[in-house]
Each structure stands twice: as C-alpha cells, then as structure tokens.
Design a protein around this motif. Structure first.
Motif, short mmCIF file in Angstrom:
data_model
loop_
_atom_site.label_atom_id
_atom_site.label_comp_id
_atom_site.label_asym_id
_atom_site.label_seq_id
_atom_site.Cartn_x
_atom_site.Cartn_y
_atom_site.Cartn_z
N ALA A 110 -5.57 13.09 -0.69
CA ALA A 110 -6.81 12.47 -1.18
C ALA A 110 -6.70 12.11 -2.67
O ALA A 110 -7.10 11.01 -3.08
CB ALA A 110 -7.98 13.41 -0.94
N VAL A 111 -6.16 13.03 -3.48
CA VAL A 111 -6.03 12.78 -4.92
C VAL A 111 -5.07 11.61 -5.18
O VAL A 111 -5.35 10.73 -5.99
CB VAL A 111 -5.54 14.07 -5.65
CG1 VAL A 111 -5.09 13.76 -7.07
CG2 VAL A 111 -6.64 15.12 -5.66
N CYS A 115 1.49 11.74 -9.95
CA CYS A 115 0.54 12.84 -9.77
C CYS A 115 1.27 14.19 -9.80
O CYS A 115 0.86 15.11 -10.51
CB CYS A 115 -0.17 12.62 -8.45
SG CYS A 115 -1.60 13.65 -8.24
N SER A 160 -1.78 17.90 -6.07
CA SER A 160 -1.37 16.60 -5.52
C SER A 160 -1.64 16.49 -4.02
O SER A 160 -0.71 16.40 -3.23
CB SER A 160 0.12 16.35 -5.81
OG SER A 160 0.35 16.34 -7.19
N GLY A 174 -5.64 3.80 -5.61
CA GLY A 174 -6.66 2.82 -5.25
C GLY A 174 -6.62 2.46 -3.78
O GLY A 174 -6.84 1.31 -3.38
N SER A 215 -7.79 3.76 0.28
CA SER A 215 -8.75 4.65 0.95
C SER A 215 -8.01 5.85 1.54
O SER A 215 -6.83 5.76 1.88
CB SER A 215 -9.49 3.91 2.07
OG SER A 215 -8.65 3.77 3.19
N ARG A 216 -8.74 6.95 1.65
CA ARG A 216 -8.13 8.18 2.17
C ARG A 216 -7.61 7.97 3.59
O ARG A 216 -6.53 8.45 3.95
CB ARG A 216 -9.21 9.27 2.15
CG ARG A 216 -8.66 10.65 2.35
CD ARG A 216 -9.76 11.65 2.07
NE ARG A 216 -9.37 12.96 2.56
CZ ARG A 216 -9.96 14.08 2.18
NH1 ARG A 216 -10.95 14.04 1.32
NH2 ARG A 216 -9.57 15.23 2.65
N THR A 234 0.84 -1.21 0.00
CA THR A 234 0.00 0.00 0.00
C THR A 234 0.87 1.25 0.00
O THR A 234 0.66 2.19 -0.77
CB THR A 234 -0.90 0.01 1.26
OG1 THR A 234 -1.74 -1.13 1.21
CG2 THR A 234 -1.74 1.27 1.32
N ALA A 254 -4.29 9.22 -3.07
CA ALA A 254 -4.90 7.98 -2.56
C ALA A 254 -5.85 7.39 -3.61
O ALA A 254 -5.81 6.19 -3.89
CB ALA A 254 -5.66 8.26 -1.27
N GLU A 255 -6.64 8.26 -4.24
CA GLU A 255 -7.58 7.77 -5.24
C GLU A 255 -6.84 7.14 -6.42
O GLU A 255 -7.20 6.07 -6.90
CB GLU A 255 -8.47 8.93 -5.72
CG GLU A 255 -9.74 8.39 -6.36
CD GLU A 255 -10.59 9.48 -6.96
OE1 GLU A 255 -10.54 10.63 -6.45
OE2 GLU A 255 -11.29 9.19 -7.96
N ARG A 256 -5.79 7.82 -6.86
CA ARG A 256 -5.00 7.30 -7.98
C ARG A 256 -4.38 5.94 -7.64
O ARG A 256 -4.29 5.05 -8.48
CB ARG A 256 -3.90 8.31 -8.34
CG ARG A 256 -3.01 7.85 -9.49
CD ARG A 256 -1.85 8.81 -9.67
NE ARG A 256 -2.22 10.00 -10.41
CZ ARG A 256 -1.90 10.22 -11.69
NH1 ARG A 256 -1.22 9.32 -12.36
NH2 ARG A 256 -2.26 11.31 -12.28
N ALA A 275 -4.41 6.03 3.51
CA ALA A 275 -3.33 6.91 3.02
C ALA A 275 -2.85 7.83 4.14
O ALA A 275 -1.64 8.00 4.34
CB ALA A 275 -3.81 7.73 1.83
#
Lengths: 209, 209
Positions: free
Chosen positions: B44-45, B32, B41, B51, B53-54, B21, B47-49, B57
């Motif tokens: 949250a952004v 990013c 960057s 895959g 969870s926020r 992870t 973490a989404e990239r 992360a």
C-alpha cells in the motif's frame, strides 16, 4: 537508627552480583539481536534469556536503546581487549598478516557484528537512535583501527598504510554482510588468502617508499 | 458474440501502460525500502508513492515479498545493463581500474544496495523470505561478478584474479554498510584510491605468473 554498615566483606558480594547481572544482560542482548534482530529484542525478551527478572533488567537498562547500545559497547571493548592480549603471541613476517586477518575475520563474522548490523539498520530509520549509534560507531571504529595497527605492527604515518588497514576492516564488514543469510566461509577463506597477499605487498611497498 | 479484437494498434498502449505501472511500482519499492526499511515498505505504501491504486499494485504484486524481490531483481538487472553499456568507453591501463571501481562504488552506495541491505536483514529473521532472497542473491551476485570481470577486462582463469575481483565487490559491500548512517564519501574516496593501486598491482602480478 540507620542500618549497620555490613562492612566491605558483605557489601562486595552484592556489587559483584549486580555486575554479574549486568554482564549477563549485555551478553544476552548481543545473542538476541544477532538471532532475532532489533524488533524482537525487547528488554523483556533479553531479560528472560539472561535469567534476570524484568524489573531488575529495567533497573540496569530503562530502555531497549540503553541496553543494546551498552551491549555493543561492552562486548566490543571486551573483544578488542582479547585481541590486544594476543598481540604478543603473533608470528612475524607475512604469517603475521594472515594471523591478524583471521582475528579480524573472527570478530566480524561472529554474533557481535551480526548484532551491530541489526542495530545499524534499525538506526537508519530512527533519527534518535541514529545519533547515539553514530557516537558509538565512531568510538568503536577508532579503537578497532588502533588495535588493527598494533596487531599488524605497522606505522600509519607512512603513506598508504592507514588506507590499507581501513580497507581491511571495510572488507571484513562486507564479508560479514555476505555471511548474514548463509555460511559463506569457504568462499571467504579464498578471498582472505588473496587479500592477505595483497596487503602484504602493499605494506612492503609503503615501507620502501 | 466475443468482443472484437481491438487490433495491435489499440492493444499495444494497454500493454505499455501495464508495463509502465509495473516499472513505477518496482522503482518506488527500491526508494521506499532504501528510505524507511522493510517494515515501512508495504504494498500500500509503495503503491501510494508510485501513484498507483492499491488494487492495481496488488494485481501486479500480491505480497510485499513479491514486490520487493521483483524490485531488487529488476533494478539490479537494469544497473548491470547500464554498466555493460559503458564498458566500451572505459580507458585502458591503471585508469581503467579506477574507473571500474568508481562504477562499482556508485552502484553499491546508491538506493539499490541500501534497499538490498534492508531486505537481507529482514530475511535473516524470516525463514521463507530467506530462501527466496538466497536464490536472488546468488543470481545477481554471479552476474555482478561477470560484469566486473568484463569491465576490468581480466581473465579469471588466471590464479588470484577471481578472488581479487570478489574482494573488490566485498569491499564495496562493506563501504556501503559504512555509509548507511552518515555520509562516508571522503574517507571512502581515500580507501578506494589505495584499493585501486593494490588491485592494479595484484592483477599485474597475476598476469605475470
């Protein structure tokens, strides 16, 4: 009835004032960009630094893009013209190369190039700005290259000369980046001394071939 | 009663998952940053990239500063380790210099260095970030210099060698900056060919002296 023509003697000062205002805005934009970066350099912030009203600033430059691009263009042209003026005073022989490298270094480690780095980075994630910056960069890049050739007094039709001069400008760009966060001048001095001797050897080699 | 020890066979996969992870987050942070820059960057952004969870992360990296600095450190170490692994396969003679310059160019024009430029520029107007970036930059800079010496197989106690190797890394930085807004690879190829011959001559000269 139309207003009487004030005559050239009276019209001139108003144009001068407008030119002086424009120039103050352009210089303030470079300082501002170099110090606080793109996001902090709005037309309002630059106008305040220049001591110009926001309305007057927006009359000259409707958007931040217009202001910053004009500033980088104007200040670059001015610096290049200054470099050209000094061409006649340059020594000859290997000392000339070192003198030119010092001039290039001075241009690249000052506020202008620092401002340019901020502009490039902002443009790398803004498609519209990117297009405009590419046009400006190509134009200023060509002229800088031409001035460097003139100052060095070399002929780029000789194989290898063009690339050696370009490498000098790329190296200066890299040194400017290394100087962004801390004073790198002591290390830079040693690197440039070595570079001058390598450039001297390469240009001598090229002219023999 | 405390929970029974799951035993090494069961604990291991959980540690592996956590490591995987972390790694995904670090790699996503570089991508990013290289693509959208510092302001886009956020944790949250990224973490989404990645895959992830926020919450997960933020467990690994409480702030964007932590995430981005760890990412630049981790990915730099990884790239340097890869370069070192290839040292044994390098040819000897002038071809070796060209091969090393290609390796350095590859490192500096990829996403890692692009990300680093965004980090540097963000740090230049953020005092707290600046302090942390300077520590990281000094450490990565020293290791990159050491790897370049190893790859070239040169001895920096010889006068001029240290500066010639530093100039190579500064040139690579400048070329990376020139590549930020458009594909500069054709021009760069010619500049690097010239640079390889200048570096070859300088290192030969230094070893004779």
């Amino acid at each position: 009835m139309s207003e009487p023509d004030p005559g050239p003697g009276l019209r001139e000062p108003r144009q001068d004032r407008s030119r002086a205002t424009r120039r103050r805005l352009l210089e303030a934009a470079i300082e501002c960009l170099a110090e606080v970066g793109w996001s902090g350099s709005t037309v309002a912030v630059v106008a305040e630094r220049a001591g110009v009203s926001r309305g007057a600033a927006q009359h000259h430059f409707p958007t931040r893009e217009d202001l910053v691009l004009s500033a980088v263009e104007f200040v670059s042209q001015e610096r290049l013209a200054q470099l050209r003026e000094h061409a006649a005073d340059l020594p000859t022989g290997p000392e000339r190369i070192r003198a030119v490298i010092d001039m290039v270094e001075h241009m690249y480690t000052g506020p202008l190039f620092r401002a340019a780095i901020h502009l490039w980075v902002a443009a790398s994630s803004d498609e519209r700005l990117r297009e405009r910056v590419l046009v400006l960069e190509a134009q200023v890049g060509r002229e800088t290259h031409r001035v460097a050739l003139e100052l060095l007094g070399v002929d780029e039709s000789v194989a290898g000369v063009r690339e050696a001069v370009q490498a000098t400008l790329d190296l200066a760009r890299g040194l400017a980046l290394a100087n962004l966060l801390s004073d790198d001048s002591r290390r830079r001095e040693r690197v440039l001394r070595q570079w001058a001797s390598m450039l001297d050897a390469a240009l001598a080699e090229a002219s023999k071939a």
